[in-house]
Design a protein around this motif. Structure first.
Motif, short mmCIF file in Angstrom:
data_model
loop_
_atom_site.label_atom_id
_atom_site.label_comp_id
_atom_site.label_asym_id
_atom_site.label_seq_id
_atom_site.Cartn_x
_atom_site.Cartn_y
_atom_site.Cartn_z
N MET A 2 -85.89 -49.77 33.41
CA MET A 2 -85.47 -48.63 32.59
C MET A 2 -86.69 -47.87 32.09
O MET A 2 -87.69 -48.46 31.70
N SER A 3 -86.63 -46.55 32.13
CA SER A 3 -87.73 -45.72 31.68
C SER A 3 -87.97 -45.90 30.18
O SER A 3 -87.04 -46.12 29.40
N ASP A 4 -89.24 -45.79 29.77
CA ASP A 4 -89.57 -45.83 28.34
C ASP A 4 -88.99 -44.64 27.59
O ASP A 4 -88.91 -44.66 26.36
N LEU A 5 -88.61 -43.60 28.33
CA LEU A 5 -88.04 -42.41 27.68
C LEU A 5 -86.59 -42.62 27.29
O LEU A 5 -86.01 -41.78 26.59
N VAL A 6 -86.00 -43.72 27.72
CA VAL A 6 -84.61 -44.03 27.38
C VAL A 6 -84.58 -45.44 26.81
O VAL A 6 -84.85 -46.42 27.50
N GLN A 7 -84.26 -45.54 25.52
CA GLN A 7 -84.21 -46.84 24.84
C GLN A 7 -82.77 -47.34 24.80
O GLN A 7 -81.85 -46.56 24.58
N VAL A 8 -82.60 -48.63 25.01
CA VAL A 8 -81.28 -49.25 24.99
C VAL A 8 -81.27 -50.37 23.96
O VAL A 8 -82.16 -51.23 23.96
N ARG A 9 -80.27 -50.33 23.08
CA ARG A 9 -80.15 -51.35 22.03
C ARG A 9 -78.71 -51.81 21.94
O ARG A 9 -77.79 -51.00 21.90
N ASP A 10 -78.52 -53.13 21.93
CA ASP A 10 -77.19 -53.70 21.80
C ASP A 10 -76.97 -54.23 20.39
O ASP A 10 -77.89 -54.82 19.79
N ARG A 11 -75.76 -54.02 19.88
CA ARG A 11 -75.36 -54.57 18.58
C ARG A 11 -73.91 -54.99 18.72
O ARG A 11 -73.02 -54.15 18.74
N GLY A 12 -73.70 -56.30 18.86
CA GLY A 12 -72.34 -56.75 19.12
C GLY A 12 -71.85 -56.19 20.43
O GLY A 12 -72.51 -56.33 21.47
N HIS A 13 -70.70 -55.51 20.39
CA HIS A 13 -70.14 -54.92 21.60
C HIS A 13 -70.51 -53.44 21.75
O HIS A 13 -69.92 -52.74 22.59
N VAL A 14 -71.48 -52.99 20.98
CA VAL A 14 -71.93 -51.60 21.03
C VAL A 14 -73.26 -51.53 21.78
O VAL A 14 -74.16 -52.33 21.53
N ARG A 15 -73.38 -50.57 22.66
CA ARG A 15 -74.68 -50.27 23.27
C ARG A 15 -75.07 -48.85 22.90
O ARG A 15 -74.32 -47.89 23.17
N VAL A 16 -76.22 -48.71 22.29
CA VAL A 16 -76.74 -47.39 21.93
C VAL A 16 -77.86 -47.02 22.90
O VAL A 16 -78.82 -47.76 23.08
N ILE A 17 -77.69 -45.87 23.54
CA ILE A 17 -78.69 -45.32 24.46
C ILE A 17 -79.35 -44.15 23.75
O ILE A 17 -78.67 -43.20 23.33
N ARG A 18 -80.66 -44.23 23.60
CA ARG A 18 -81.38 -43.23 22.81
C ARG A 18 -82.45 -42.54 23.66
O ARG A 18 -83.33 -43.20 24.20
N MET A 19 -82.36 -41.23 23.76
CA MET A 19 -83.40 -40.47 24.44
C MET A 19 -84.63 -40.43 23.54
O MET A 19 -84.53 -40.06 22.37
N ASN A 20 -85.76 -40.79 24.09
CA ASN A 20 -86.96 -41.01 23.27
C ASN A 20 -88.15 -40.24 23.82
O ASN A 20 -89.10 -40.81 24.37
N ARG A 21 -88.08 -38.96 23.67
CA ARG A 21 -89.19 -38.09 24.09
C ARG A 21 -89.41 -37.02 23.01
O ARG A 21 -89.29 -35.82 23.27
N PRO A 22 -89.70 -37.45 21.80
CA PRO A 22 -89.72 -36.50 20.68
C PRO A 22 -90.76 -35.40 20.82
O PRO A 22 -90.57 -34.30 20.30
N GLY A 23 -91.85 -35.69 21.52
CA GLY A 23 -92.90 -34.67 21.67
C GLY A 23 -92.42 -33.44 22.41
O GLY A 23 -92.98 -32.35 22.26
#
Length: 268
Positions: free
Chosen positions: A1-22
């Motif tokens: 997975m690209s560093d520009l897309v972060q993936v975090r799981d919490r229970g049955h939730v998966r949060v996909i976060r675009m991470n290119r703030p610059g």
């Protein structure tokens, strides 16, 4: 997975976060295909019941990256033959993957600006929560283009034909409360409460059976279905015509030169 897309799981939730703030999460090939692949992976995992998609800092996604880094072709996850035969590209796959390939609920967390392809991505989510200061803008008219990324489908479904026409042709920028009144989002929250409320809503949806959630999306999708691939191809054909026209070229020159465009409607 690209560093520009972060993936975090919490229970049955998966949060996909675009991470290119610059670059305000502008869609390079790396980021765009990273989002598509992250959604696909979440779709295949039974422990993931609900998917959240959001951005970082003050941007959800600022649209196409106009100054991409070199070597972006390596991030296209297609074989040589598939790439040659591909007639959709990443922008149409925003809609196709989120709405057609994935039958799990996807909640869009619009934390900041969503423009152009970024707005198409936001509107392709099933339910949208928006920070009060976030801004939504189609942006296509100012560069001489028509909508793509499934926006002709999702915007019409969300706010109706006439309001969609007005929003696009007037190239309007709307913030939280107006976006909610139009029907583009279902909930608006203060900026300092956005992360908390976004997570709270994602957790709420996990109270449902994942089977119920998936079958609900399936039947609603079918009830609203048009000839999706035909429409996506038609979007691409039309934006190609509008961007390639003399007026389209003038629109981009005027945008770069920071002046009003002078349109003639001529074809040669």
């Amino acid at each position: 997975m690209s560093d520009l897309v972060q993936v975090r799981d919490r229970g049955h939730v998966r949060v996909i976060r675009m991470n290119r703030p610059g670059k305000k999460n502008a869609a390079s090939l790396e980021l765009a295909w990273g989002v598509i692949e992250a959604i696909r992976e979440a779709t295949k995992e039974d422990d993931v019941w609900v998917i959240g998609l959001t951005g970082t800092e003050d941007a959800f996604c600022a649209g196409l990256d106009l100054t991409p880094d070199e070597g972006q072709e390596e991030f296209i996850p297609l074989s040589g033959q598939d790439r040659y035969l591909d007639d959709l590209g990443w922008v149409s796959r925003f809609y196709f993957t989120l709405r057609e390939e994935c039958d799990k609920p996807i909640v869009g967390g619009i934390n900041g600006v969503a423009v152009g392809a970024g707005l198409s991505l936001a509107m392709a989510t099933d339910i949208r929560i928006m920070a009060s200061s976030a801004r939504l803008l189609a942006g296509y008219p100012r560069i001489g283009g028509s909508p793509d990324g499934g926006l002709s489908i999702t915007l019409s479904q969300a706010i109706g034909y006439e309001q969609a026409m007005k929003f696009l042709l007037e190239n309007r920028t709307v913030t939280g409360e107006e976006a909610k009144s139009l029907g583009m989002v279902s909930q608006v929250v203060p900026d300092d409460q956005f992360d908390e409320e976004f997570d709270k809503y994602l957790d709420l949806l996990t109270n449902l059976s994942p089977i119920t959630a998936r079958t609900t999306k399936r039947v609603l999708r079918t009830a609203n279905r048009i000839e999706v691939e035909k429409q996506l191809h038609y979007e691409l054909w039309n934006i190609g015509k509008s961007l390639g026209s003399l007026d389209g070229q003038e629109a981009r020159r005027a945008f770069i030169e920071k002046r009003p465009p002078i349109f003639t409607g001529r074809t040669e």
